[in-house]
Scaffold this motif. Sequence first.
Motif, PDB file in Angstrom:
ATOM      1  N   THR A 258       0.836  -1.203   0.000  1.00  0.00           N
ATOM      2  CA  THR A 258       0.000   0.000   0.000  1.00  0.00           C
ATOM      3  C   THR A 258       0.868   1.249   0.000  1.00  0.00           C
ATOM      4  OG1 THR A 258      -1.692  -1.186   1.264  1.00  0.00           O
ATOM      5  CG2 THR A 258      -1.857   1.206   1.189  1.00  0.00           C
ATOM      6  N   ARG A 260       2.179   4.989   0.549  1.00  0.00           N
ATOM      7  CA  ARG A 260       2.141   5.986   1.634  1.00  0.00           C
ATOM      8  C   ARG A 260       2.033   5.368   3.031  1.00  0.00           C
ATOM      9  NH1 ARG A 260      -1.161   9.050  -2.159  1.00  0.00           N
ATOM     10  NH2 ARG A 260       0.097  10.730  -3.017  1.00  0.00           N
ATOM     11  N   TYR A 292      -4.003  12.352   3.136  1.00  0.00           N
ATOM     12  CA  TYR A 292      -4.205  11.179   2.275  1.00  0.00           C
ATOM     13  C   TYR A 292      -4.806  10.000   3.035  1.00  0.00           C
ATOM     14  CZ  TYR A 292      -1.057  13.745  -0.828  1.00  0.00           C
ATOM     15  OH  TYR A 292      -0.487  14.708  -1.620  1.00  0.00           O
ATOM     16  N   GLU A 294      -7.798   8.911   3.773  1.00  0.00           N
ATOM     17  CA  GLU A 294      -8.896   8.140   3.180  1.00  0.00           C
ATOM     18  C   GLU A 294      -8.410   7.334   1.978  1.00  0.00           C
ATOM     19  OE1 GLU A 294     -12.200  10.829   2.520  1.00  0.00           O
ATOM     20  OE2 GLU A 294     -13.057  10.118   4.410  1.00  0.00           O
ATOM     21  N   GLU A 295      -7.508   7.904   1.166  1.00  0.00           N
ATOM     22  CA  GLU A 295      -6.949   7.151   0.041  1.00  0.00           C
ATOM     23  C   GLU A 295      -6.176   5.938   0.542  1.00  0.00           C
ATOM     24  OE1 GLU A 295      -4.659   9.644  -2.514  1.00  0.00           O
ATOM     25  OE2 GLU A 295      -6.055  11.318  -2.351  1.00  0.00           O
ATOM     26  N   ILE A 296      -5.416   6.136   1.616  1.00  0.00           N
ATOM     27  CA  ILE A 296      -4.622   5.031   2.166  1.00  0.00           C
ATOM     28  C   ILE A 296      -5.539   3.947   2.719  1.00  0.00           C
ATOM     29  CG2 ILE A 296      -2.943   4.419   3.940  1.00  0.00           C
ATOM     30  CD1 ILE A 296      -1.830   7.276   3.661  1.00  0.00           C
ATOM     31  N   ARG A 297      -6.587   4.357   3.443  1.00  0.00           N
ATOM     32  CA  ARG A 297      -7.524   3.374   3.976  1.00  0.00           C
ATOM     33  C   ARG A 297      -8.148   2.547   2.859  1.00  0.00           C
ATOM     34  NH1 ARG A 297     -10.668   7.624   7.943  1.00  0.00           N
ATOM     35  NH2 ARG A 297      -9.117   7.728   9.626  1.00  0.00           N
ATOM     36  N   ASN A 298      -8.579   3.216   1.795  1.00  0.00           N
ATOM     37  CA  ASN A 298      -9.216   2.507   0.678  1.00  0.00           C
ATOM     38  C   ASN A 298      -8.255   1.521   0.025  1.00  0.00           C
ATOM     39  OD1 ASN A 298     -11.173   2.155  -1.635  1.00  0.00           O
ATOM     40  ND2 ASN A 298      -9.482   3.136  -2.709  1.00  0.00           N
ATOM     41  N   GLU A 299      -7.035   1.987  -0.258  1.00  0.00           N
ATOM     42  CA  GLU A 299      -6.067   1.113  -0.931  1.00  0.00           C
ATOM     43  C   GLU A 299      -5.681  -0.069  -0.046  1.00  0.00           C
ATOM     44  OE1 GLU A 299      -1.640   1.381  -3.028  1.00  0.00           O
ATOM     45  OE2 GLU A 299      -2.703   3.207  -2.444  1.00  0.00           O
TER      46      GLU A 299
END
Length: 482
Positions: A258, A260, A292, A294-299
């Motif tokens: 993942t 970041r 970032y 939310e992007e990290i959580r999603n990925e």
Amino acid sequence: MDRSQWVSAIIFIVGFPFLTIILGEIVDRLETRKNLGWAKLLGNIRILVLPSLATWVVVHQFLGYSRESWLLKGIESLIGYSAIVALLNLIGILFVRNSKAKSQPLFIVPRLFVQIARILVILSVGAYMLGSIWQVDLSSIVTALGVGSLVIALALQNTLSNLVSGFLLLFDSPFKVGDWIRFGDIEGQIVDLNWRSVRLKTLDRDLLIVPNSVLDGENIYNYHSGDPLHAERYLVGFSYDDPPNHVKRVLESATAETHRILSQPRPEVRTVSYDDFAITYEVKYFIDDFQYVEEIRNEFRTSIFYAAKRNGLTIPFPIRTIYHVRQSIPRREEYLEQIQNFLQSLPYFVSLEPNTIAKFAEKAAIQVYGIGDRVVREGESDDGLYIIQEGKIRLFVADLHGHQKEVAYLSREDFFGETALLPGEVSLVTGIVTQDLTVLILPSEVIAESIAGSARFAKQMYHFIEERKAQIYLTKGAKSLS
């Protein structure tokens, strides 16, 4: 007029236009250099302050009007107004960022202090004008304010509470503009602080205005102050049939894939509880830029799904009701037949006998990868020969300067991992998935047996391996294949 008055008049007549011209030239040069703050200040001095001063000199010195006259008091009031405008411009240059000119202030101070400075300038100059020019008794005004202060305090109770809380927040400095904070269940980035409220931009890109008195009574988490590292925790459940140590390794690999998520401090995976339908694990990982999150959580959640599929792990449903449903389950013979038909359609297997293809289908393992997953790594041994059923992958190689360069872009029916057929050799490429990938992995010993039994197939495979290696070394910039 006597001689000295004539000299003063000549100096005034020549000096005032000359000074006005000089200021005009300076303003033009500042505007050309996009220094709009100082240009505006000097422009106001040229347009407001100098003409009012010149008018005062003419009326008082040359025309002989007394300072007690209404005309001169009006001119002096105009001078006071001009001074207020110039001083406010100077405060803006020193302490306020100009978004249009994209200039930085000389001194960075909280916006509340800037507003207080502006109010003090207006009150100070205004009090001087009322007391010195118009001879207003300010003591009576102060007395009236003292009598009405209780009424004003009661009427402005909430406003004064926000003002005092604003001062306390500024002196304590629990956060600054640009910091990400959390209080209660609200998370947001500080975009502005003033005497009444704090403005936050939430993760949903909404502007939230919070009164200072509300923040003053909250526990505030600052994600940026001092240390930008922030730990995220994620709970996920897996089946009781999945060994915990194996699950932990899979979750650790998902954090590594993942973007970041920091490798240092290392992510941590813990067994949290044994629940009714699953063993619950907690993954703790670190990030250094909260915007970032939310992007990290999603990925990361997406990576967990594909990692679980690849490694045969089960994420169970919290369902206790059992339904008996009659449905047709594909038989193993049908499943193997589908794989066999796919392998027979590949052009590089046309020279093999049907029983060899059937053996391939029997030994093949199916794996699923998500976008961004690394299937093979340069310098590590390949698990077998990878044949793409669905999806796409890019193969990269590090050149002589350590930069990643693309070697090939593969899709359905292509294969990679050919170094598994060469004992003792490691992968020369790194494969990164660009579209959800389903591959058949044929063990190297099965392929080696077929190569030994078919000269034509052996020639095809080694010819392809040499072409791929030549392409790799050409991309790396190496001089030879050795």
